[in-house]
Design an enzyme around this catalytic site. Structure first.
Site, PDB file in Angstrom:
ATOM      1  N   GLY A 143       1.987  -1.337 -11.225  1.00  9.39           N
ATOM      2  CA  GLY A 143       2.975  -1.894 -12.148  1.00  9.39           C
ATOM      3  C   GLY A 143       2.358  -2.862 -13.142  1.00  9.39           C
ATOM      4  N   ARG A 144       1.117  -3.253 -12.873  1.00 14.11           N
ATOM      5  CA  ARG A 144       0.473  -4.190 -13.812  1.00 14.11           C
ATOM      6  C   ARG A 144      -1.032  -3.972 -13.834  1.00 14.11           C
ATOM      7  NH1 ARG A 144      -0.018  -9.982 -10.904  1.00 14.11           N
ATOM      8  NH2 ARG A 144       0.071  -9.308  -8.752  1.00 14.11           N
ATOM      9  N   LYS A 193      -6.260  -5.703 -14.110  1.00 14.97           N
ATOM     10  CA  LYS A 193      -5.011  -6.116 -13.439  1.00 14.97           C
ATOM     11  C   LYS A 193      -4.399  -7.267 -14.235  1.00 14.97           C
ATOM     12  CE  LYS A 193      -3.634  -7.678  -8.816  1.00 14.97           C
ATOM     13  NZ  LYS A 193      -4.143  -7.814  -7.449  1.00 14.97           N
ATOM     14  N   GLY A 205       4.292  -6.932 -15.800  1.00 15.29           N
ATOM     15  CA  GLY A 205       2.977  -6.316 -15.971  1.00 15.29           C
ATOM     16  C   GLY A 205       1.847  -7.325 -16.140  1.00 15.29           C
ATOM     17  N   ARG A 235     -11.070  -5.516 -11.617  1.00 14.51           N
ATOM     18  CA  ARG A 235     -11.398  -5.246 -10.216  1.00 14.51           C
ATOM     19  C   ARG A 235     -12.295  -4.021 -10.141  1.00 14.51           C
ATOM     20  NH1 ARG A 235      -6.497  -5.159  -6.151  1.00 14.51           N
ATOM     21  NH2 ARG A 235      -5.744  -3.381  -7.333  1.00 14.51           N
ATOM     22  N   ASP A 281       0.701  -0.004   0.944  1.00 18.98           N
ATOM     23  CA  ASP A 281       0.181   0.158  -0.431  1.00 18.98           C
ATOM     24  C   ASP A 281      -0.986  -0.778  -0.697  1.00 18.98           C
ATOM     25  OD1 ASP A 281       2.526  -1.673  -0.182  1.00 18.98           O
ATOM     26  OD2 ASP A 281       1.953  -2.245  -2.207  1.00 18.98           O
ATOM     27  N   ASP A 328      -6.263  -6.365  -2.866  1.00 17.34           N
ATOM     28  CA  ASP A 328      -5.036  -7.128  -3.114  1.00 17.34           C
ATOM     29  C   ASP A 328      -5.069  -8.488  -2.431  1.00 17.34           C
ATOM     30  OD1 ASP A 328      -4.249  -5.185  -4.739  1.00 17.34           O
ATOM     31  OD2 ASP A 328      -2.305  -4.832  -3.832  1.00 17.34           O
TER      32      ASP A 328
END
Ligand code: AMP
Ligand code: MG
Length: 484
Positions: free
Chosen positions: A87-88, A108, A121, A171, A248, A258
């Site tokens: 989403g971002r 990101k 976002g 990343r 996820d 993450d």
């Protein structure tokens, strides 16, 4: 940069092509030169911070990039969300590094995508620098992890609990395939794509599996489980709490990804949890093994249709792999803790010693990192030996005699301990102080200084002592947040 785009070749079901948003005033704050070199990024780009700021904010697309947001689902805190996806984040493409490993380069915080739902976002500067510090610290600790190439301040504001400066973090990971990616195709009953994903992930991460073999999907599942065991063992070795082990956020490569609400455990307690949204302590330090099994069970479920046409038969085939998880984990966990205590191979005696030590550490609220570090140092330091004999009582003499009878040479035990017990971890209060300094000054100097110590976590440098102290309040009021 010579991009290749193998994920793009999987087809439209796997992603949505979307360009990153431009930043209004991109400024390069953090740049990871060793990582850039290993990715064979050109000297011209390496020596041109304003061009790097343009590219790694998403404002200018490098040649060969094919930006896309990846599709995935996920169980979030136990609840299935079929439609997640980046989403971002924008995958720019892949670079083959100097070890010939294919690495994803992903921005990101680079703007909205078709998967943004209500989100903006964006990423705020604090969480971007946090991901950079934490992932690079984990890398130096020798924990499998995604890495960070750059943080670029965008010059734009993002709205969170207050108005914050925006940033993009780049990343680098050996892929962004998640357990949730398999779930996505299983949920949508798109078995062709599911098979293509398994084949792709096998080829990319587990090339030792013969693609012609009958049970290749089971072999893939076993390999993925083994990687997760190794990963969580390494987290527990250094006291890392991921904080949001939703499916996820589980990379099939076995890398940490993450870094939203992650934190480090200070005083040892398996119930340690800092994430403000984890009210049930689902992702507490000591729950990480059982949650990993839960996540691997979700992966296994997704793969069932590829394993056998008859679901019952398929379940019977995957069950032994999941049943084996517990004993395999336990074995690896005892081996890891044995090494932290200087024993190269675990034995019954060592297990008893380990359990007794953990119990004492928990009851006396002893610091996890410092206790193991001091045990190692005490082998040739009388003052430390005396103070540990006082705090740990007869355990200390029991451990010392077990060590003496298990090794001919205490120097070897000490070396093993030094190699497994960091002297420096990114302690929560230092991470927060550094982020505050960066936010207030608009410069990343405090992060650079912190990182220069964190890059040698098994060595005591001049700067190490600046970051070794434990928090005065024992982190009692410390809370972390998903960096949204
Ligand atoms: P995370 O908690 O970072 O793992 O994110 C969970 C999901 O929310 C993923 O699909 C993210 O892409 C999405 N997400 C998180 N933050 C944002 C944001 N600011 N804007 C859009 N999507 C977001
Ligand atoms: Mg995520």
């Amino acid at each position: 940069m010579k991009f290749s785009n193998s994920y793009a070749q999987l087809g439209d079901a796997f992603f949505k092509r979307v360009k990153p948003s431009a930043a209004s005033k991109p400024e390069l704050l953090l740049w990871n030169s060793p990582l850039a070199k290993s990715l064979k990024i050109s000297e011209a780009l390496q020596n041109n911070p304003s061009l790097a700021a343009q590219i790694f904010s998403g404002s200018q697309l490098p040649e060969g990039a094919d930006p896309m947001a990846l599709a995935y689902s996920g169980h979030q805190f136990g609840h299935l969300n079929p439609q997640l996806g980046d989403g971002r984040a924008h995958l720019l493409g892949e670079l083959i590094n100097e070890d010939k490993v294919r690495m994803d380069i992903q921005l990101k915080g680079s703007g909205r995508t078709p998967y943004s739902r209500q989100g903006d976002g964006r990423c705020a500067l604090g969480p971007a620098i946090r991901e950079y510090i934490m992932s690079e610290a984990m890398y130096a600790l020798r924990v499998p992890t995604s890495r960070a190439l750059a943080v670029v301040a965008t010059g734009d504001q993002v709205i969170r609990d207050s108005i914050k400066p925006g940033a993009v973090v780049t990343r680098v990971a050996s892929s962004h395939i998640r357990v949730g990616t398999f779930q996505y195709f299983a949920i949508h009953k798109d078995l062709d794509s599911l098979q293509a994903l398994v084949d792709y992930a096998t080829n990319r991460h587990f090339p030792e599996i013969d693609p012609e073999s009958q049970d290749k999907t089971l072999q893939f599942l076993q390999a993925a489980i083994d990687k997760q065991i190794q990963l969580v063992i390494e987290w527990m070795r250094v006291g890392f709490i991921h904080g949001v082990m939703n499916t996820d956020n589980v990379a099939i490569s076995g890398e940490t990804i993450d870094f939203g609400p992650c934190a480090m455990m200070g005083a040892y307690h398996p119930g340690t949890v800092f994430s403000s949204i984890d009210q049930q302590s689902r992702y507490a330090f000591g729950n990480q093994p059982s949650i990993t099994l839960w996540n691997m069970t979700r992966l296994a479920e997704s793969l069932l249709p590829l394993i056998h046409n008859d679901e019952k038969e398929a379940i019977a085939l995957v069950e032994p792999l999941l049943t084996k998880f517990g004993p395999s984990f336990q074995q690896a966990y005892l081996t890891m803790l044995s090494r932290k205590l200087g024993f190269s191979q675990p034995s019954e005696t060592h297990s008893a010693l380990i359990l007794a030590l953990l119990e004492t550490m928990q009851n006396k609220e002893l610091d996890y990192t410092n206790t193991f570090m001091q045990l190692g140092m005490s082998l040739d330091n009388d003052t430390l030996r005396q103070s540990l004999t006082e705090s740990l009582g007869s355990w200390y003499t029991d451990w010392k005699s077990a060590l003496e009878s298990s090794t001919e040479n205490l120097d070897m035990a000490k070396a093993l301990m030094n190699n497994n017990n960091p002297v420096l971890i990114p302690r929560n209060h230092h991470v927060e102080a550094v982020l505050k300094a960066c936010e207030e000054s608009g410069s990343a100097q405090a992060a650079e200084e912190f990182l220069s110590a964190l890059r040698s976590p098994y060595e005591t440098l001049e700067s190490t002592k600046n970051y070794q102290d434990t928090p005065s309040d024992g982190d009692k009021f410390y809370r972390t947040f998903c960096g949204t």
